[in-house]
Design an enzyme around this catalytic site. Structure first.
Site, PDB file in Angstrom:
ATOM      1  N   ASN A 112      64.515  44.988-125.671  1.00  0.00           N
ATOM      2  CA  ASN A 112      63.596  45.636-124.329  1.00  0.00           C
ATOM      3  C   ASN A 112      64.347  46.106-123.200  1.00  0.00           C
ATOM      4  O   ASN A 112      63.788  46.030-121.968  1.00  0.00           O
ATOM      5  CB  ASN A 112      62.556  44.322-123.768  1.00  0.00           C
ATOM      6  CG  ASN A 112      63.360  43.059-123.273  1.00  0.00           C
ATOM      7  OD1 ASN A 112      64.844  43.354-123.284  1.00  0.00           O
ATOM      8  ND2 ASN A 112      63.062  42.067-122.908  1.00  0.00           N
ATOM      9  N   HIS A 115      67.931  43.413-118.846  1.00  0.00           N
ATOM     10  CA  HIS A 115      67.948  42.160-118.483  1.00  0.00           C
ATOM     11  C   HIS A 115      68.056  42.264-116.702  1.00  0.00           C
ATOM     12  O   HIS A 115      68.917  42.972-116.168  1.00  0.00           O
ATOM     13  CB  HIS A 115      69.243  41.571-118.951  1.00  0.00           C
ATOM     14  CG  HIS A 115      69.479  40.123-118.179  1.00  0.00           C
ATOM     15  ND1 HIS A 115      68.727  38.899-118.634  1.00  0.00           N
ATOM     16  CD2 HIS A 115      69.988  39.743-117.443  1.00  0.00           C
ATOM     17  CE1 HIS A 115      69.158  37.858-117.737  1.00  0.00           C
ATOM     18  NE2 HIS A 115      70.048  38.376-116.954  1.00  0.00           N
TER      19      HIS A 115
END
EC number: 2.7.4.6
Length: 141
Positions: A112, A115
């Site tokens: 994704n 962070h």
């Protein structure tokens, strides 16, 4: 002035999205107070994500984070933690707001793009994991 940790993950580094992601942070008013590119070791990744050690996705997360280089940054600005979280979008890119980093560059809940620290307390812990105080430049914005 708050500080938060941001990591551009191996997927985004490998696809040459570093500059685009940094531009999103800077256009929002966040400044880079420290930055480096590193290839995490197993020990470093396990240490950083130790809070997830008992979770079923832990090994997959560690394997992903050591799969290629990452860019680790200290972002600084007013409400840096919350602003970074908003810019990143939801953990799952399919649920992330349109135009957010994860909506633009994330592939899945595990892959994704970025962070970011989830609280001021964790930001301080995470920043100190990667950077000595002497490596952080308090930028004037």
């Amino acid at each position: 002035m708050e500080q938060t940790l941001s990591i551009i993950k191996p997927d985004s580094v490998g696809k040459a999205h570093i500059g685009e992601i940094i531009a999103i942070f800077e256009k929002s008013g966040l400044r880079i107070a420290a930055m480096k590119m590193v290839h995490l070791s197993v020990k470093e990744a396990e240490g950083f994500y130790v809070v997830h050690k008992e979770r079923p996705f832990f090994q997959e997360l560690v394997d992903f984070m050591i799969s290629g280089p990452v860019v680790v940054m200290v972002l600084q600005g007013e409400n840096a933690v919350a602003r970074n979280r908003e810019l990143m979008g939801a953990t799952n890119p399919k649920e992330a707001a349109e135009g957010s980093i994860r909506a633009l560059f994330g592939e899945s809940i595990g892959v994704n793009a970025v962070h970011g620290s989830d609280s001021l307390e964790n930001a301080a812990i995470e920043v100190s994991y990667f950077f000595a105080k002497t490596e952080i430049v308090n930028s004037v914005a």
